[in-house]
Design an enzyme around this catalytic site. Structure first.
Site, PDB file in Angstrom:
ATOM      1  N   GLU A  92      43.886 -69.844 106.504  1.00 29.39           N
ATOM      2  CA  GLU A  92      44.608 -71.112 106.434  1.00 29.39           C
ATOM      3  C   GLU A  92      46.054 -70.898 105.989  1.00 29.39           C
ATOM      4  O   GLU A  92      46.417 -69.817 105.516  1.00 29.39           O
ATOM      5  CB  GLU A  92      43.911 -72.058 105.464  1.00 29.39           C
ATOM      6  CG  GLU A  92      43.842 -71.506 104.048  1.00 29.39           C
ATOM      7  CD  GLU A  92      43.666 -72.590 103.001  1.00 29.39           C
ATOM      8  OE1 GLU A  92      44.598 -73.390 102.873  1.00 29.39           O
ATOM      9  OE2 GLU A  92      42.626 -72.609 102.327  1.00 29.39           O
ATOM     10  N   LYS A 102      50.862 -81.266 105.305  1.00 33.49           N
ATOM     11  CA  LYS A 102      49.514 -80.751 105.076  1.00 33.49           C
ATOM     12  C   LYS A 102      48.609 -81.340 106.145  1.00 33.49           C
ATOM     13  O   LYS A 102      48.447 -82.560 106.230  1.00 33.49           O
ATOM     14  CB  LYS A 102      49.047 -81.149 103.679  1.00 33.49           C
ATOM     15  CG  LYS A 102      47.736 -80.549 103.235  1.00 33.49           C
ATOM     16  CD  LYS A 102      47.431 -80.981 101.802  1.00 33.49           C
ATOM     17  CE  LYS A 102      46.086 -80.463 101.341  1.00 33.49           C
ATOM     18  NZ  LYS A 102      45.750 -80.969  99.985  1.00 33.49           N
ATOM     19  N   VAL A 147      41.425 -76.512 105.243  1.00 28.49           N
ATOM     20  CA  VAL A 147      40.160 -75.959 105.735  1.00 28.49           C
ATOM     21  C   VAL A 147      39.747 -76.690 107.011  1.00 28.49           C
ATOM     22  O   VAL A 147      39.406 -76.059 108.018  1.00 28.49           O
ATOM     23  CB  VAL A 147      39.066 -76.075 104.655  1.00 28.49           C
ATOM     24  CG1 VAL A 147      37.694 -75.752 105.245  1.00 28.49           C
ATOM     25  CG2 VAL A 147      39.367 -75.141 103.493  1.00 28.49           C
ATOM     26  N   ASP A 192      36.356 -90.907  97.845  1.00 28.59           N
ATOM     27  CA  ASP A 192      37.296 -89.816  98.130  1.00 28.59           C
ATOM     28  C   ASP A 192      36.501 -88.555  98.437  1.00 28.59           C
ATOM     29  O   ASP A 192      36.049 -87.839  97.538  1.00 28.59           O
ATOM     30  CB  ASP A 192      38.223 -89.602  96.931  1.00 28.59           C
ATOM     31  CG  ASP A 192      39.393 -88.683  97.266  1.00 28.59           C
ATOM     32  OD1 ASP A 192      39.379 -88.078  98.363  1.00 28.59           O
ATOM     33  OD2 ASP A 192      40.310 -88.566  96.436  1.00 28.59           O
ATOM     34  N   SER A 224      36.491 -85.094 100.934  1.00 32.79           N
ATOM     35  CA  SER A 224      37.345 -84.240 101.762  1.00 32.79           C
ATOM     36  C   SER A 224      36.863 -84.186 103.208  1.00 32.79           C
ATOM     37  O   SER A 224      35.658 -84.138 103.492  1.00 32.79           O
ATOM     38  CB  SER A 224      37.372 -82.820 101.188  1.00 32.79           C
ATOM     39  OG  SER A 224      38.017 -81.928 102.074  1.00 32.79           O
ATOM     40  N   LYS A 228      36.164 -76.224  95.279  1.00 28.98           N
ATOM     41  CA  LYS A 228      37.098 -76.175  94.160  1.00 28.98           C
ATOM     42  C   LYS A 228      36.472 -76.805  92.917  1.00 28.98           C
ATOM     43  O   LYS A 228      35.789 -77.830  92.988  1.00 28.98           O
ATOM     44  CB  LYS A 228      38.400 -76.890  94.528  1.00 28.98           C
ATOM     45  CG  LYS A 228      39.152 -76.214  95.671  1.00 28.98           C
ATOM     46  CD  LYS A 228      40.441 -76.945  95.980  1.00 28.98           C
ATOM     47  CE  LYS A 228      41.221 -76.220  97.072  1.00 28.98           C
ATOM     48  NZ  LYS A 228      40.598 -76.358  98.403  1.00 28.98           N
TER      49      LYS A 228
END
Length: 369
Positions: free
Chosen positions: A55, A116, A136, A168, A170, A189
């Site tokens: 990435e 991003k 990702v 929220d 990802s 993470k």
């Protein structure tokens, strides 16, 4: 006798389908006019040699300059040392690049207007001629389109703490459910809600394997308290075999997550309690200040400041470790695919191809991939 004939027929069909899929993927690059595929990457893919996707968000949003460029080059060097070709993915002037040279890495590392890019952002960045660093999710989309099976990162996104109220979640998780790429990371993470993230992945049908451990890692530390004894793989060849069966034998279109504990001997264990406190403080500070795609960079930057740089040092070490494991996996996967393409006439080999690691470049003993 009838059952035996039927079984052999199923085996022949499955093997033929897998060979057809591989051959189709070999031809796919010729139609990828929207991508700038680096010559080295294109040649490796055409010849069936191992390629590892990387990435670019870690370059533009993860670390300060010039350390971001230095780390990116170190990760690529680890991939090369393991016998594969690195393919760092990004968007430059609205064009998708698969494989970046030194000047392109510098551009992504120093430009002020790098967007991003997850899946949802790719088209907008391309239409407006923007620079984009792939997350990702975004990297998986491009890697799959280019025909790259293995992608190495530090940690994936997931369900944010409090996500049951904020929703929220990802886009990395939804991407894992629909894009057939093997993602090698140190888990998700540590700033995220790990149990809810794993529940989401289970609901999405995403296989999650732990590497040489029965416990799912928590990014900076091998300890999360979540045990997964039935999803453990103990070698890169085992991981490659699982992914091969999922994608090329069963023909499933989901990705897989391979969670690699951080290297033994680093300071993660000693810093774990403090790290949890720093993460909690950063999460609290983020509330009301940032939202959306800005949350994770904000929290990671605050944790880096609160830990006096210790979190970033750990981040670098685990990314390098993941690159070693992921490269070894990509090498074995390339060997397996080559065996299947060359073994066109053996219909008695069975649906499970009894794949075994074949001789090849061995990762260094210190990180034990």
């Amino acid at each position: 006798e009838g059952l035996g004939s039927a079984t052999m027929h199923v085996r022949r069909c499955c093997r033929a389908a897998a060979r057809g899929l591989l051959q189709q993927r070999r031809r796919r690059l010729s139609g990828a006019a929207h991508m700038h595929v680096q010559d080295e990457v294109r040649a490796a893919l055409a010849e069936g040699r191992p390629v590892v996707a990387l990435e670019s968000t870690i370059i533009s949003h993860g670390m300060p300059y010039p350390e971001n460029v230095a780390v990116a080059k170190r990760v690529e060097a680890v991939v090369r040392a393991g016998g594969a070709v690195p393919a760092t993915i990004g968007i430059l002037h609205g064009e998708v690049h698969v494989g970046l040279g030194d000047a392109e890495l510098e551009l992504l590392a120093t430009a002020d207007d790098v967007r991003k890019c997850s899946r949802r952002d790719l088209a907008f960045a391309m239409a407006h001629g923007m620079h984009g660093a792939t997350t990702v999710s975004g990297t998986m989309v491009v890697a799959a389109a280019a025909g790259i099976d293995v992608f190495v990162t530090g940690g994936t996104g997931g369900v944010h703490r409090g996500g049951e109220l904020s929703l929220d979640v990802s886009a990395d998780l939804t991407e894992l459910g629909r894009t057939p790429v093997a993602v090698v990371s140190a888990g998700v993470k540590s700033i995220l809600d790990i149990p809810r993230t794993l529940e989401y992945l289970e609901t999405s049908g995403v296989p999650v394997c732990t590497y040489r451990s029965e416990e799912f890692p928590a990014f900076f530390t091998p300890r999360s308290g979540i045990m997964m004894p039935r999803s453990r793989v103990d070698a890169a060849g085992d991981a490659a075999d699982v992914f091969f069966q999922n994608k090329f034998v069963l023909g499933l279109d989901n990705g897989m997550l391979f969670a690699v504990p951080p290297p033994e001997g680093n300071d993660a264990e000693n810093l774990y309690e403090n790290m949890e406190r720093w993460v909690a403080q950063a999460v609290e500070e983020a509330r009301g200040q940032v939202d959306g795609a800005d949350v994770t960079p904000f929290i990671l930057a605050r944790v880096r400041d609160l830990s006096a740089g210790a979190s970033q040092e750990l981040n670098v070490s685990l990314v390098l470790n993941n690159a070693e494991v992921g490269t070894a996996m990509a090498v074995q996967l390339a060997n397996y695919k080559r065996e299947l393409l060359e073994d066109g006439g053996d219909d008695d080999a069975g649906l499970s191809l009894s794949l075994r690691p074949s001789p090849g470049p061995s990762p260094s003993p210190s990180r034990n991939p």
